[in-house]
Write a protein that holds these residues in place. Structure first.
Motif, PDB file in Angstrom:
ATOM      1  N   UNK A   1      -5.842   6.413 -27.007  1.00  0.00           N
ATOM      2  CA  UNK A   1      -4.589   6.724 -26.726  1.00  0.00           C
ATOM      3  C   UNK A   1      -4.190   7.731 -25.727  1.00  0.00           C
ATOM      4  N   UNK A   2      -5.129   8.895 -26.351  1.00  0.00           N
ATOM      5  CA  UNK A   2      -4.748  10.215 -25.297  1.00  0.00           C
ATOM      6  C   UNK A   2      -5.362   9.879 -23.821  1.00  0.00           C
ATOM      7  N   UNK A   3      -6.486   9.252 -23.883  1.00  0.00           N
ATOM      8  CA  UNK A   3      -7.235   8.841 -22.575  1.00  0.00           C
ATOM      9  C   UNK A   3      -6.060   8.044 -21.950  1.00  0.00           C
ATOM     10  N   UNK A   4      -5.573   7.078 -22.494  1.00  0.00           N
ATOM     11  CA  UNK A   4      -4.290   6.140 -21.821  1.00  0.00           C
ATOM     12  C   UNK A   4      -3.090   7.249 -21.377  1.00  0.00           C
ATOM     13  N   UNK A   5      -2.985   8.205 -22.155  1.00  0.00           N
ATOM     14  CA  UNK A   5      -1.781   9.148 -21.634  1.00  0.00           C
ATOM     15  C   UNK A   5      -2.260   9.758 -20.376  1.00  0.00           C
ATOM     16  N   UNK A   6      -3.248  10.358 -20.451  1.00  0.00           N
ATOM     17  CA  UNK A   6      -3.579  11.016 -19.369  1.00  0.00           C
ATOM     18  C   UNK A   6      -3.865  10.416 -17.852  1.00  0.00           C
ATOM     19  N   UNK A   7      -4.345   9.301 -17.942  1.00  0.00           N
ATOM     20  CA  UNK A   7      -4.445   8.237 -16.972  1.00  0.00           C
ATOM     21  C   UNK A   7      -3.038   8.049 -16.661  1.00  0.00           C
ATOM     22  N   UNK A   8      -2.058   7.645 -17.640  1.00  0.00           N
ATOM     23  CA  UNK A   8      -0.677   7.234 -17.357  1.00  0.00           C
ATOM     24  C   UNK A   8      -0.154   8.456 -16.345  1.00  0.00           C
ATOM     25  N   UNK A   9      -0.379   9.467 -17.046  1.00  0.00           N
ATOM     26  CA  UNK A   9       0.328  10.852 -16.215  1.00  0.00           C
ATOM     27  C   UNK A   9       0.105  10.778 -14.963  1.00  0.00           C
ATOM     28  N   UNK A  10      -1.566  10.671 -14.749  1.00  0.00           N
ATOM     29  CA  UNK A  10      -1.959  11.210 -13.227  1.00  0.00           C
ATOM     30  C   UNK A  10      -1.595   9.917 -12.321  1.00  0.00           C
ATOM     31  N   UNK A  11      -1.427   8.648 -12.806  1.00  0.00           N
ATOM     32  CA  UNK A  11      -1.095   7.661 -11.932  1.00  0.00           C
ATOM     33  C   UNK A  11       0.375   7.609 -11.533  1.00  0.00           C
ATOM     34  N   UNK A  12       1.215   8.194 -12.642  1.00  0.00           N
ATOM     35  CA  UNK A  12       2.650   8.022 -12.334  1.00  0.00           C
ATOM     36  C   UNK A  12       2.780   9.376 -11.338  1.00  0.00           C
ATOM     37  N   UNK A  13       2.102  10.362 -11.686  1.00  0.00           N
ATOM     38  CA  UNK A  13       2.314  11.460 -10.611  1.00  0.00           C
ATOM     39  C   UNK A  13       1.928  11.289  -9.264  1.00  0.00           C
ATOM     40  N   UNK A  14       0.978  10.125  -8.829  1.00  0.00           N
ATOM     41  CA  UNK A  14       0.654   9.960  -7.474  1.00  0.00           C
ATOM     42  C   UNK A  14       1.711   8.909  -7.136  1.00  0.00           C
ATOM     43  N   UNK A  15       2.358   8.295  -7.971  1.00  0.00           N
ATOM     44  CA  UNK A  15       3.243   7.249  -7.201  1.00  0.00           C
ATOM     45  C   UNK A  15       4.709   7.678  -7.620  1.00  0.00           C
ATOM     46  N   UNK A  16       5.122   8.650  -7.495  1.00  0.00           N
ATOM     47  CA  UNK A  16       6.645   8.975  -7.656  1.00  0.00           C
ATOM     48  C   UNK A  16       7.291   8.810  -6.330  1.00  0.00           C
ATOM     49  N   UNK A  17       8.340   8.149  -6.598  1.00  0.00           N
ATOM     50  CA  UNK A  17       9.137   7.752  -5.478  1.00  0.00           C
ATOM     51  C   UNK A  17       9.370   8.805  -4.345  1.00  0.00           C
ATOM     52  N   UNK A  18       9.031   8.246  -2.939  1.00  0.00           N
ATOM     53  CA  UNK A  18       9.211   9.592  -2.089  1.00  0.00           C
ATOM     54  C   UNK A  18      10.193  10.291  -1.758  1.00  0.00           C
TER      55      UNK A  18
ATOM     56  N   UNK B   1     -18.360   3.562 -20.896  1.00  0.00           N
ATOM     57  CA  UNK B   1     -17.686   3.696 -19.811  1.00  0.00           C
ATOM     58  C   UNK B   1     -17.005   2.514 -19.434  1.00  0.00           C
ATOM     59  N   UNK B   2     -17.336   1.331 -19.899  1.00  0.00           N
ATOM     60  CA  UNK B   2     -16.513   0.176 -19.588  1.00  0.00           C
ATOM     61  C   UNK B   2     -15.126   0.508 -20.471  1.00  0.00           C
ATOM     62  N   UNK B   3     -15.291   1.083 -21.627  1.00  0.00           N
ATOM     63  CA  UNK B   3     -14.075   1.082 -22.523  1.00  0.00           C
ATOM     64  C   UNK B   3     -13.177   2.017 -21.715  1.00  0.00           C
ATOM     65  N   UNK B   4     -13.777   3.227 -21.164  1.00  0.00           N
ATOM     66  CA  UNK B   4     -12.992   4.109 -20.554  1.00  0.00           C
ATOM     67  C   UNK B   4     -12.364   3.509 -19.286  1.00  0.00           C
ATOM     68  N   UNK B   5     -12.861   2.742 -18.590  1.00  0.00           N
ATOM     69  CA  UNK B   5     -12.422   2.228 -17.654  1.00  0.00           C
ATOM     70  C   UNK B   5     -11.219   1.304 -18.104  1.00  0.00           C
ATOM     71  N   UNK B   6     -11.307   0.523 -18.848  1.00  0.00           N
ATOM     72  CA  UNK B   6      -9.917  -0.136 -19.280  1.00  0.00           C
ATOM     73  C   UNK B   6      -9.013   0.657 -19.936  1.00  0.00           C
ATOM     74  N   UNK B   7      -9.286   1.862 -20.535  1.00  0.00           N
ATOM     75  CA  UNK B   7      -8.229   2.674 -20.797  1.00  0.00           C
ATOM     76  C   UNK B   7      -7.433   3.251 -19.456  1.00  0.00           C
ATOM     77  N   UNK B   8      -8.287   3.370 -18.606  1.00  0.00           N
ATOM     78  CA  UNK B   8      -7.689   4.072 -17.384  1.00  0.00           C
ATOM     79  C   UNK B   8      -6.858   2.933 -16.768  1.00  0.00           C
ATOM     80  N   UNK B   9      -7.268   1.810 -16.859  1.00  0.00           N
ATOM     81  CA  UNK B   9      -6.465   0.620 -16.215  1.00  0.00           C
ATOM     82  C   UNK B   9      -5.184   0.409 -17.293  1.00  0.00           C
ATOM     83  N   UNK B  10      -5.314   0.526 -18.536  1.00  0.00           N
ATOM     84  CA  UNK B  10      -4.123   0.423 -19.049  1.00  0.00           C
ATOM     85  C   UNK B  10      -3.190   1.502 -19.163  1.00  0.00           C
TER      86      UNK B  10
END
Lengths: 507, 333, 336
Positions: C71-88, C236-245
């Motif tokens: 859950x927390x890894x999902x949270x972190x990756x969600x934050x990072x991907x959102x921060x890189x894709x904020x509306x310009x 590693x695969x599980x981590x990748x899936x969390x990142x994607x999620x």
């Protein structure tokens, strides 16, 4: 000249282990041990538990690093670091305790760790095909797609051998391969062993069973105290001479004198006992007198163990009566059975019997804890006394009562478990394969204990797949066949042949 | 097998028994879909209960518990839209997600009223049927600051006589706008009233009593009498701070051993502490008034009237927000 | 008698589907308006990110492990991907000068971050010989700490990362349109991930090794399977899936905060066990995990749909998890 000699050696021996020594802190486990295996022969490796057989094998497979000595395979000096490396070089081991993944299929278990694959993608048809090929060579009729857990113990063993064959093994080590097989399956195993032998393999056969060794083996090497004692051709040996070599002294009798007196009173009556969930026993009737030892024989799958488990309340009953000392009991759960005066020594000691990581004291008192408590608090002094009593009474060889039980030999573990039940003062002992995996000397002690218990008026039921053992210590033998009683006869009326005949009655 | 079948039947019965008075109500009554950020928040549950009471028999409410997770709340809004509610009342979990929620409502043409947690103005203005009812997040901070300033001025709280107000801050969540606004505006207000301040420590305690208590314990052992004020983003944390202070011998009635503690919410526990003199003050967020406003405005929206038609409510300068005022609470009324 | 036994066998074999069927039936009886295509696509698309997360966790449970950090890894990756894709056009962006990035880049970043955490977990289990419970208990906190540090930085300070790029939101929440029928992309993504994972589990050496290690680590080791390498790759695969999620979740929710993903791991673990992945290791299937995820999501959705009180929902959900698993384990318990 010397070179010539060496060549001759090469031809003579497939595997040579010479002057192997291995020391553990405080113990010299191997002391100049020696083992030479000829091509196309079955070589028995014998010795009491602790004689160094398994240490020697572990040095061969690289589980342990030998301190000194050389190992030659096909004349080449080798040194394996892992069992896998040994396997890849054609040296395979079929373990006593089968190391298999029971949730996976037969074929998976054979090809695990080396699946035929293309960039990591397993080629399904290929390895099934290859499995069938190996099975065909060995004349096995097992479906490679079936889950391992669905197979019988003997089939699982065959799969393990097939795995060794699939590695193109030159040397196959069989560690106690028949300890869980009945005579029928032993025959099947021997057929396979002969096939391997004819194909030029060298087979190292570790077992305690004299009769088998004399039947299947060509040569016998005996070890004692980590040392090589003798290597003889099997045809020159008898059971007695082997035992003499192993024990280092003359064992005049393999079975103690039968001093127990059978009373006229029944301690246990079982009437029409039938189990609920298959495989189950069907309509079993017998009675057991005080002071009597009743043997239970039968093939694997004849539900000998199920008989004990149904009486003891592990397996569910559907109908029937159990009467102990004239009292009807139901024995719905093991706990109830213990209270009613029953004790069960389980077949798989390591799995169901001992608490390996805990000490002898704990293992002794666990079934009778209540006796040593006051207001629910355990009295340490009492428990230690009880453990001491067990150690003395059953002659358990251990440095102290605080030693962890898994560090004891099999025979001594079995004694502690027997002691555990003795503390409970039961009336009826149900003993399932009480001497499995125990060496000759310790077996004798266990037999003596069983007879002593009977002499005290207890009723004893012994399940065993070793017929000589049953004939040696029992008063009567009940033969099971396909879940039913094929006959109950006094030992004096029986022979191995007669028992085999009865075993097949309902098949 | 029997046991299993029995349990299946048991759970089915429970399910049947547990769903409210569904479908019994007159279908002409308007339906309001209400999403709370979290059911078991003290203030929010006051609002919820008041709202339920108000709506009883008159309006059908579909209540949803966001469980503190925006993902869950999004799911619930999808569901409410699918159930054809007449208006949505949303106590959003994460105001950042407001645009997504507004878009959902917009595409289904359902009026949406946010409450309690305030989305950005431009988000509200992106949909003509979106409104906000609530307090002004910074108001709570301002009122809290006023309580602090009044207290400081009214009596001798300057223990070390340096003329500077030393305080520790218990913050709700790192990025929660209410927490950010309260933290910022309470001190700003104090400063604006001419008092110099010094922050000895700040700890994020997730609105949690126990965490706040532990943080305060640590501060007491580090700063001791240097602490003059404990400023907490909510009463729960203020309560934790008082527990820690009392354990260290403070705030038990001895005026010499007293650290002033202020919170927000005016929970019953806080009111009790204030009445005993262990706590200085809190900020009252009026749950009843909030529920009342939500109900009237919600029913208006659901019935197709303009949001504040026929009510006493007025929009503030934004033209899309209705403000429910905060009140200081220090036990005097 | 024999016929009877077969019936109970069938009931057991399809128990999960039967449980799901009964639930659907109850909801429909209570509120017939539930029968609509939209409800089905809603449930499935809501199950999407959770399903991807569960597929990651499932492999670890097969290895006799678990994962509290999902859950927390999902949270972190969600934050990072959102921060890189904020509306310009959004004024308070985290990276004010960041040009509009192709969607694939933040996705890769999220996947890499997830993968790194997966590697840490795997390293702890395989090399440090810790129980997965312990390692992930630790990384869960680490991931949360990193999230907070990342989010609470000058000049903006802590605030939800919102106003996401339109392309991103559409990429996640959009749908294929067939006339009036809409098929959400999210379901498609879950389907793609499922097919890939099914292939990995069933057709590759890695998958076989995973089951072997989970079923009997000693046997696997004796057969020459490299335990540590395989374990690390599965993590590693599980981590990748969390990142994607995480990447998908931020787009779905429309925002990310330090609180994103909290307790998602428990839902993922529940989905796995309900779907028949055994905690004793070596047993589990991809369809099982998916059906488990759908059952749980169905409970959330269906119970809300028929208006069950949220507090009761917890109780019912708890009971259903226990019931579903207790039926499922009967397949493996030998009756004696």
């Amino acid at each position: 000249m010397e070179k010539n000699n060496k060549d001759m050696d090469n031809q003579k021996f497939l595997l040579e282990m010479k002057n192997i020594s291995k020391e553990f802190p405080g113990v010299k486990a191997l002391d100049n041990a020696k083992l030479q295996i000829k091509k196309g022969s079955v070589h028995a490796l014998m010795g009491e538990n602790g004689a160094g057989k398994s240490t020697l094998m572990k040095c061969l497979f690289g589980v342990y690093k030998k301190d000194s000595g050389i190992i030659k395979l096909n004349g080449q000096v080798i040194e394996f670091n892992t069992p896998k490396q040994a396997l890849n070089n054609g040296v395979a081991m079929v373990h006593q305790e089968l190391n298999q993944v029971s949730q996976m299929t037969v074929a998976d278990n054979i090809w695990l760790g080396r699946y035929p694959n293309n960039l990591g993608v397993v080629s399904n048809s290929e390895y099934i095909e290859k499995t069938l090929q190996v099975f065909k060579e060995l004349g096995l009729d097992i479906d490679p797609n079936v889950k391992m857990s669905k197979l019988s113990v003997s089939d699982r063993q065959m799969v393990e051998i097939a795995k060794a064959v699939s590695y193109d093994s030159k040397i196959v080590v069989l560690d106690e391969p028949t300890s869980s097989l009945a005579s029928e399956e032993v025959k099947r195993l021997f057929v396979i062993i002969k096939k391997l032998k004819d194909a030029g393999c060298g087979i190292i056969y570790i077992s305690h069973k004299m009769e088998e060794i004399l039947e299947i083996c060509d040569e016998v090497t005996v070890m004692r105290d980590g040392k090589w004692v003798a290597t003889h051709s099997a045809s020159d040996l008898t059971t007695d001479t082997i035992i003499k070599l192993m024990v280092g002294r003359e064992l005049t009798n393999r079975y103690p004198d039968k001093t127990n007196k059978i009373s006229q009173f029944n301690v246990l009556e079982v009437k029409n006992l039938t189990g609920k969930y298959p495989p189950c026993i069907n309509d079993v009737n017998f009675e057991l007198k005080k002071g009597e030892i009743l043997g239970v024989s039968g093939l694997v799958g004849s539900r000998r163990t199920e008989l004990l488990e149904t009486i003891f309340g592990i397996a569910t009953k559907s109908s029937g009566e159990i009467i102990i000392n004239g009292k009807h009991v139901y024995n719905k759960t093991p706990r109830e059975s213990i209270i009613n005066g029953f004790a069960l020594l389980t077949e798989e000691r390591r799995k169901d019997g001992i608490f390996g990581g805990l000490d002898i004291t704990f293992n002794s008192i666990i079934s009778s804890l209540k006796k040593y408590t006051r207001f629910g608090i355990i009295n340490n002094k009492k428990t230690i006394n009880a453990a001491k009593w067990v150690i003395e009474k059953l002659n358990v060889k251990t440095p102290s009562s605080t030693a962890k039980i898994r560090n004891l030999s099999g025979g001594n573990q079995q004694k502690v478990i027997l002691g555990r039940w003795l503390l409970n003062e039961p009336e009826v002992f149900l003993l399932d394969e009480p001497t499995r995996g125990i060496d000759v000397g310790a077996k004798f002690e266990i037999y003596q204990l069983i007879i002593d218990l009977a002499s005290k008026g207890k009723g004893i039921i012994v399940v065993s797949s070793e017929m000589p053992e049953l004939l040696g210590i029992c008063d009567r033998i009940l033969v099971m066949s396909n879940g039913r009683v094929a006959g109950i006869e006094p030992v004096t009326n029986l022979s191995q042949e007669k028992i085999m005949e009865l075993s097949a009655k309902y098949i | 097998m029997k046991k299993i079948i029995f349990s299946v039947i048991f759970i089915c019965t429970l399910l049947f028994a547990s769903c409210g008075e569904n479908g019994k109500m007159d279908e002409t009554v308007p339906t309001l879909g209400v999403c709370f950020y979290k059911y078991d928040d003290t203030y929010i549950s006051t609002v919820r209960q008041a709202l339920e009471k108000e709506a009883e028999g008159k309006v059908k409410l579909l209540l949803n518990d966001g469980k503190g997770d925006q993902g869950t709340q999004n799911d619930q809004i999808d569901l409410l839209i699918e159930k054809n509610v007449d208006a949505l009342l949303v106590n959003i979990v994460d105001i950042g997600a407001a645009q997504t929620i507004v878009d959902k409502a917009k595409s289904a043409d359902v009026p949406i009223i946010f409450f309690n947690r305030e989305p950005a103005e431009e988000v509200l203005k992106s949909y003509s049927k979106a409104r906000f009812v609530g307090t002004n997040a910074k108001d709570a901070g301002i009122i809290q600051g006023q309580i602090i300033a009044d207290t400081w001025k009214s009596d001798d709280y300057d223990k070390n006589n340096d003329g500077i107000l030393q305080y520790v801050m218990l913050k709700g969540e790192p990025d929660n706008p209410e927490a950010v606004a309260r933290t910022e505006w309470s001190i700003k207000t104090v400063n604006e009233s001419g008092i110099k301040t010094q922050q000895l420590g700040l700890q994020v305690c997730n609105w949690d009593t126990e965490l706040a208590s532990r943080a305060t314990e640590a501060w007491i052992s580090k700063f001791g009498d240097e602490i003059e004020f404990v400023v907490a983003n909510n009463d729960g944390m203020a309560q934790g701070a008082i527990a820690a202070l009392q354990a260290a011998g403070y705030n038990k009635g001895d005026k010499e051993k007293f650290v002033s503690v202020v919170g927000v919410d005016a929970t019953d526990a806080a009111k009790d502490l204030i009445s005993k003199g262990y706590m200085t003050g809190t900020v009252l967020q009026d749950g009843q008034a909030m529920a009342m406003a939500l109900y009237t405005i919600g029913v208006n929206a659901a019935s197709g009237f303009d949001f504040i038609d026929g009510t006493d409510f007025e929009y503030d300068t934004t033209g899309v927000s209705v403000r429910i005022p905060y009140q200081a609470y220090n036990g005097e009324k | 008698m024999i016929k009877n036994k077969k019936l109970s066998q069938i009931l057991l074999d399809y128990s999960l589907y039967i449980v799901l069927g009964i639930l659907i039936l109850i909801v429909i009886i209570k509120d017939p308006s539930f029968i609509s295509l939209k409800n089905i696509t809603n449930i499935l698309s809501q199950a999407s990110t959770r399903g991807i997360l569960a597929l990651g966790v499932a492999g670890l449970i097969v290895l006799q492990g678990t994962d509290l950090s999902a859950g927390r890894i999902l949270g972190l990756t969600a934050i990072v991907s959102a921060s890189l894709l904020q509306s310009t056009t959004y004024a308070s962006r985290m990276y004010a000068n960041l040009p509009q990035l192709p969607i694939i880049i933040p996705m890769l970043v999220a996947v890499i971050i997830g993968g790194i955490f997966g590697l840490i977990n795997g390293f702890g289990v395989a090399k440090l010989k810790l129980h997965a419970f312990i390692v992930t208990l630790g990384t869960q906190l680490i991931a949360y700490g990193v999230s907070c540090i990342y989010i609470d930085r000058p000049p903006l300070g802590a605030q939800p990362i919102a106003n996401l790029d339109d392309r991103y939101v559409r990429f996640v929440t959009g749908s294929l349109k067939f006339g009036a029928f809409e098929f959400p992309y999210l379901i498609l993504y879950l389907a793609i991930v499922s097919v890939i994972m099914w292939f990995v589990w069933n057709k590759t050496v890695l998958g076989r090794n995973m089951f072997a290690i989970g079923g009997n680590p000693e046997a696997a080791a004796v057969s020459g399977v490299k335990l540590s390498t395989n374990i690390i790759i599965i993590f590693l695969i599980s981590g990748i899936l969390y990142g994607l999620a995480g990447f998908l979740e931020a787009g779905r929710v429309g925002s990310a905060t330090s609180n994103s993903g909290i307790n998602y791991e428990l839902d993922a673990i529940s989905a796995c066990v309900v779907g028949g992945v055994s905690f004793s290791g070596g047993v589990g299937t991809i369809p099982g995990v998916l059906i488990g995820t759908v059952i749980l999501q169905f409970i959330n959705y269906g119970l809300n749909f028929i208006g069950v009180s949220p507090y009761l929902q917890y109780i019912i959900k708890g009971l259903i998890i226990i019931l579903a698993v207790s039926i499922d384990v009967r397949k493996y318990i030998e009756k004696r």
